[in-house]
Design a protein around this motif. Structure first.
Motif, mmCIF file in Angstrom:
data_model
loop_
_atom_site.group_PDB
_atom_site.id
_atom_site.type_symbol
_atom_site.label_atom_id
_atom_site.label_comp_id
_atom_site.label_asym_id
_atom_site.label_seq_id
_atom_site.Cartn_x
_atom_site.Cartn_y
_atom_site.Cartn_z
ATOM 1 N N ASP A 69 8.629 70.600 38.057
ATOM 2 C CA ASP A 69 8.926 72.000 37.777
ATOM 3 C C ASP A 69 7.910 72.955 38.412
ATOM 4 O O ASP A 69 8.246 74.108 38.709
ATOM 5 C CB ASP A 69 8.980 72.229 36.266
ATOM 6 N N ALA A 80 9.248 73.606 41.774
ATOM 7 C CA ALA A 80 10.440 74.450 41.702
ATOM 8 C C ALA A 80 10.080 75.903 41.442
ATOM 9 O O ALA A 80 10.690 76.824 42.007
ATOM 10 C CB ALA A 80 11.379 73.930 40.615
ATOM 11 N N ASP A 91 18.473 65.292 40.309
ATOM 12 C CA ASP A 91 17.412 66.043 39.636
ATOM 13 C C ASP A 91 16.887 67.173 40.524
ATOM 14 O O ASP A 91 16.604 68.283 40.047
ATOM 15 C CB ASP A 91 16.267 65.113 39.255
ATOM 16 N N ARG A 108 16.852 71.351 39.885
ATOM 17 C CA ARG A 108 15.668 72.209 40.014
ATOM 18 C C ARG A 108 15.898 73.305 41.061
ATOM 19 O O ARG A 108 15.446 74.436 40.895
ATOM 20 C CB ARG A 108 14.448 71.364 40.375
#
Length: 360
Positions: A82, A85, A166, A170
């Motif tokens: 994250d 991202a 995944d 993101r």
């Protein structure tokens, strides 16, 4: 006077303001290790922001790894956490704010992972340089002096498919509006496509159907988490330039039709990159015929790449129906405002920030 190059293009519910797009080009400029590994920094922001203010209709952020092991080099961008991202979201937000559609290419380098940055001489890096053991469809090195990859198990393949999904989640959360799956240039998905690099005898090797299995599984996984109203692209090497021993243009056309059925909205058509004694006849627009053939035979929208440098050349490609858009690489490195210059030369208009209005 109107110019096809500066007509908007709508894919699903998304309208891209013009057909001058920025190809994904690795900057090899992220930190290699630590909490900021793979995180976009000020260099990346300035690099992409300048092309947006230059009037580019769509920017595809460089190959962004779905896992640490999927990086081409230790200095590549990633989107496996994250923090990465969030940093990419700053870029996506700026592009959108200034009229450019933000897109991102996600990929896995496969047997071409853990290599040096190009200006450092290429070749593999060792553990002392933050390197790692690459994986691939078969234990066949990319070239002499490169690391022999570990052959992926079925479970390993499934894990990577999940990593692509995944990464797509993101990317969406970061604000990107187009997702491109990297299946070109001899990286993992392209390695599975080509018999030159794929020597498997299981469900992922041998026949065309088996060699394309990973590509379609990744597209299905991505499409399952990517909004129905937003486009998915797929980048492909139309040929390895290795004849029947490699991936061929005929196979590209077959796969393009399948990709369309699986929810891909545009094929980004490049070529080469999978090793071997390839003899490539490089010249202006040398890859455009591959894109034109895919478009003519499948109806799938395409983007053309490869030594497209002049506005009149780009306009002809789009106006003649050879491609729906052009993706510029090195030319946009030379001239961040290529789109605005091309618009002036063609008597058209493109977006520009208010402080630059004097230069329109």
């Amino acid at each position: 006077m109107s110019a096809a190059l500066f007509e908007p293009l709508t894919l699903r519910s998304l309208t891209i303001p013009n057909r001058v797009w920025m190809a994904p080009m690795d900057q090899y400029s992220a930190e290699a290790a630590g909490p900021k590994a793979g995180v976009a920094n000020d260099w990346h922001f300035a690099h992409y922001a300048s092309r947006a203010t230059g009037g580019t209709g769509l920017i595809l952020v460089e190959a962004t790894a779905v896992s640490p092991e999927g990086r081409i080099s230790p200095a590549d961008l990633g989107i496996w956490n994250d923090t990465q991202a969030e940093a990419l979201g700053r870029i996506a937000g700026f592009l959108k704010e200034h009229g450019t559609v933000p897109g991102i290419q996600i990929g896995h380098a496969g047997r071409k992972a853990s290599t040096r940055r190009p200006w450092q001489g290429r070749g593999p890096v060792g553990e002392g340089e933050h390197g790692w053991q690459p994986v691939g469809p078969s234990p066949v090195a990319f070239a002499e002096g490169y690391t022999v990859p570990t052959e992926l198990t079925t479970e390993g393949i499934e894990e990577i498919v999940g990593q692509f999904a995944d990464a797509a989640r993101r990317a969406l959360a970061a604000g990107f509006q187009i997702l491109e799956v990297h299946g070109a240039h001899g990286y993992l998905i392209g390695e599975f496509l080509s018999p030159h690099s794929n020597r498997r005898t299981d469900a992922y090797g041998g026949s065309f159907e088996n060699r394309t299995r990973l590509a379609l599984e990744v597209v299905d996984a991505v499409r399952a988490v990517w909004p129905e109203e937003l486009p998915v692209f797929f980048r492909i090497s139309a040929t390895d330039w290795l004849g029947e021993q490699g991936w061929t243009v005929d196979e590209t056309v077959r796969l393009a039709a399948l990709l369309r059925e699986h929810g891909v909205d545009l094929l980004d058509v490049s070529s080469g990159g999978n090793g071997g004694p390839a003899d490539i006849p490089v010249g202006p627009g040398y890859q455009v015929p591959f894109a034109a053939r895919v478009r003519a035979e499948t109806g799938l929208p395409v983007a053309a790449v490869g030594m497209i440098t002049e506005s009149a050349q780009a306009e002809k490609i789009v106006a003649n129906g050879e491609a729906d858009a052009v993706l510029l690489g090195r030319e946009l490195l030379r001239d961040a405002s290529w789109a605005r210059r091309a618009a002036r030369e063609l008597g058209a208009e493109t977006h520009a920030p208010a402080p630059y209005a004097w230069a329109i």
